[in-house]
Structure formats: C-alpha cells, structure tokens
Design an enzyme around this catalytic site. Sequence first.
Site, PDB file in Angstrom:
ATOM      1  N   ASN A   1      -4.182  -8.116   7.555  1.00 19.02           N
ATOM      2  CA  ASN A   1      -4.445  -9.088   6.625  1.00 19.02           C
ATOM      3  C   ASN A   1      -3.138  -9.633   6.352  1.00 19.02           C
ATOM      4  O   ASN A   1      -2.035  -8.621   5.849  1.00 19.02           O
ATOM      5  CB  ASN A   1      -4.827  -8.695   5.398  1.00 19.02           C
TER       6      ASN A   1
ATOM      7  N   LYS B   1      -1.887 -12.104   4.525  1.00 19.07           N
ATOM      8  CA  LYS B   1      -1.550 -12.753   3.176  1.00 19.07           C
ATOM      9  C   LYS B   1      -1.008 -14.154   3.327  1.00 19.07           C
ATOM     10  O   LYS B   1      -1.443 -14.747   4.417  1.00 19.07           O
ATOM     11  CB  LYS B   1      -0.957 -11.708   2.202  1.00 19.07           C
TER      12      LYS B   1
ATOM     13  N   HIS C   1     -10.643  -9.195  -1.518  1.00 18.41           N
ATOM     14  CA  HIS C   1      -9.335  -8.470  -1.858  1.00 18.41           C
ATOM     15  C   HIS C   1      -8.954  -8.219  -3.267  1.00 18.41           C
ATOM     16  O   HIS C   1      -9.081  -9.200  -4.045  1.00 18.41           O
ATOM     17  CB  HIS C   1      -8.359  -9.196  -0.946  1.00 18.41           C
TER      18      HIS C   1
ATOM     19  N   GLU D   1      -6.172  -8.432  -4.317  1.00 18.38           N
ATOM     20  CA  GLU D   1      -5.485  -9.971  -4.906  1.00 18.38           C
ATOM     21  C   GLU D   1      -6.284 -11.206  -5.145  1.00 18.38           C
ATOM     22  O   GLU D   1      -5.819 -11.684  -6.195  1.00 18.38           O
ATOM     23  CB  GLU D   1      -4.436 -10.162  -3.815  1.00 18.38           C
TER      24      GLU D   1
ATOM     25  N   GLU E   1      -9.923   0.233  -0.400  1.00 16.00           N
ATOM     26  CA  GLU E   1      -8.379  -0.008  -0.762  1.00 16.00           C
ATOM     27  C   GLU E   1      -7.978   0.428  -2.188  1.00 16.00           C
ATOM     28  O   GLU E   1      -8.205  -0.533  -2.958  1.00 16.00           O
ATOM     29  CB  GLU E   1      -8.059  -1.472  -0.452  1.00 16.00           C
TER      30      GLU E   1
ATOM     31  N   GLY F   1       0.504  -2.134  -0.857  1.00 14.48           N
ATOM     32  CA  GLY F   1       1.851  -2.716  -0.771  1.00 14.48           C
ATOM     33  C   GLY F   1       2.977  -1.662  -1.527  1.00 14.48           C
ATOM     34  O   GLY F   1       4.088  -2.316  -1.653  1.00 14.48           O
TER      35      GLY F   1
ATOM     36  N   SER G   1      -0.912   0.988   2.591  1.00 16.61           N
ATOM     37  CA  SER G   1       0.012   1.270   3.027  1.00 16.61           C
ATOM     38  C   SER G   1      -0.212   2.048   4.225  1.00 16.61           C
ATOM     39  O   SER G   1       0.387   3.304   4.771  1.00 16.61           O
ATOM     40  CB  SER G   1       0.710   2.360   2.364  1.00 16.61           C
TER      41      SER G   1
HETATM   42  C1  PEP Z   1      -3.911  -5.040   2.104  1.00 19.94           C
HETATM   43  O1  PEP Z   1      -3.444  -5.792   1.419  1.00 19.94           O
HETATM   44  O2  PEP Z   1      -5.177  -5.248   2.414  1.00 19.94           O
HETATM   45  C2  PEP Z   1      -3.053  -3.965   2.535  1.00 19.94           C
HETATM   46  C3  PEP Z   1      -3.855  -2.765   2.941  1.00 19.94           C
HETATM   47  O3  PEP Z   1      -1.771  -4.156   2.298  1.00 19.94           O
HETATM   48  P1  PEP Z   1      -0.631  -2.745   2.724  1.00 19.94           P
HETATM   49  O4  PEP Z   1      -1.076  -2.262   3.986  1.00 19.94           O
HETATM   50  O5  PEP Z   1       0.600  -3.724   2.781  1.00 19.94           O
HETATM   51  O6  PEP Z   1      -0.777  -1.794   1.725  1.00 19.94           O
END
Ligand code: PEP
Length: 274
Positions: free
Chosen positions: A30, A32, A116, A118, A188, A194, A233
């Site tokens: 992803n 973003k 998601h 966000e 998630e 992040g 992460s």
């Molecule tokens: C995400 O935004 O779906 C995500 C998993 O981000 P990150 O891997 O940067 O934590």
Amino acid sequence: MSTEPTSASQRQRPAKASAGAGRTPFIAGNWKMHKTVAEAEQFIAALLPRVAAVDGVEIVVCPPFLALQALVDSARGSQVAVYAQTMHEADKGAFTGEVSAAMLAEIDVGGVVLGHSERREYFNETDKALQLKLPKALTAGLTPILCVGETEDERERGDTERKLRHQVQEGLEKVPAERLPEVVIAYEPIWAIGTGRTATPEQAQEAVGFVRALVASFDKAAAEQVRILYGGSCKPDNAAELMALPDVDGALVGGASLDPAGFGAIVEIAAQGG
Ligand code: PEP
C-alpha cells in the site's frame, strides 16, 4: 464476450498454493500518497525482474489513482496485480473526487483496499459504506481487501475482540456466502501502522485466528479459504516470523513496500512459507 462479472481472485491467483490450509500467500504493498507516475514506473521496472522467479505468491501493488493505468500496462502479463487504495460505493453520481468500482475494473485494476484505518480516520469511511463497497467491488470483478484493527487504547482496555467483531461483521454483512472466499482481510493493529512497533507473533496469530473464527460464523468453509493478512510495520527482517504463523496468509505492507528491494524480499519470504 461474456458480461458475467469475473472474479479477480480467480483471474490472478497462481495455481500453486503454499500457505496455511492450501491458501495462496498474498503480499500487497500500500503506497498511500507516495510516488508520481514516473516513480511508480521506476518501481515496477525494478520489481518485476526481482519477483520473476517467485512462484505461488499473489503479489499486489496499490499505487495512487493516477498511477493505476500506467502500472496495469507495465505489469500486464506478469505475476504482479495492481489494486486501488479506495473506491466509492455508488455506481456514478455527484461525488466529487471519487472513483467507482466500474471505473477501476474498466482499466483492469484487480482489486481495492477498503476500510484502511487512514480512510476511516481522515476521510470518514464508515462501516455502513463498507457494507455496500464489498459486494460492489466483487460484482465488478475486483478483489476487496477489507482492513480491520484496533487502536492502542482499545487494546489496552481489552476491547480488541469487540472492535474486530464489529468491523468484520459489518464489513462482510452483505457479501453473499459463495463469494466470501474471494475477500481478503487485513488485520492491521492501528498502533503498529507506520510506527515501527510490529505486533508480536502471538498478538498477530491471536487476532488473525479470531478474525478467521468470525468469518466462520458466516460460513465455515469460507473461513478456511479466505486469506487473512497481517499489516503494521511489516519489514523484511520481521516478515518470516509473521508469515510462518498458521492463520497469517500474507501481509499488507506500507512503508516497506515503497522500496522494490525490500518489497521483493518480503515476497520471497512469503514464497518460502515464512
Ligand atoms: C498500512 O498502512 O497498511 C501499513 C501496514 O503501513 P506500515 O507497513 O508502514 O506500518
């Protein structure tokens, strides 16, 4: 030409399966709001040779809308599919800035990330809207990746299961039982996105196993087939222990998906079964 909606997962899923219970591992990046079209093209040019020899992993990149067409064209014929990061539930209408499922399917986008954290937090994507988006995506031939997960406060209060139950039940509510296996779910934990704070393998397995049990409450057979990813992460140095978990079928990768070498390394780890 048939007008029957085709299933994106059927179209794109490689024949070989090697994850838990015969499920094909699934790694999605992803991006973003990162990468111009030119940068996206550079990425795919670097990724494709890197993953050319990888067998039995469904590989997905989710660029911003503007780079979708270019990446679909560049990745055509490869094992990399291109998904969108969101879509609107309506077929068309006065929804400035939005994109419909049919618009994505028309340019051969293979799927779409839905819910998601966000999008939920900054753009008010609601469970009610998601209830409409999942069947809409499937009907258009798009594979939906439904994202669910708890905040740090919810985890500390002992509310993780309540939150997951609510999000999974709402999100899947209007998906016909026979199409449930095509849905991909990404667990998630919001506190891990992040932040560099990855869930421990125990936390990830417990939550993903719980999500699978929730799917079983809709349809037992579908729960065995549905791919459930971990996201938060995930990086090359922690992917192996996450991919090895019995209920984790892959990863939704944010930051580490922006670099073709790092993303390719995670794909290779998934191909080896973690
Ligand atoms: C995400 O935004 O779906 C995500 C998993 O981000 P990150 O891997 O940067 O934590």
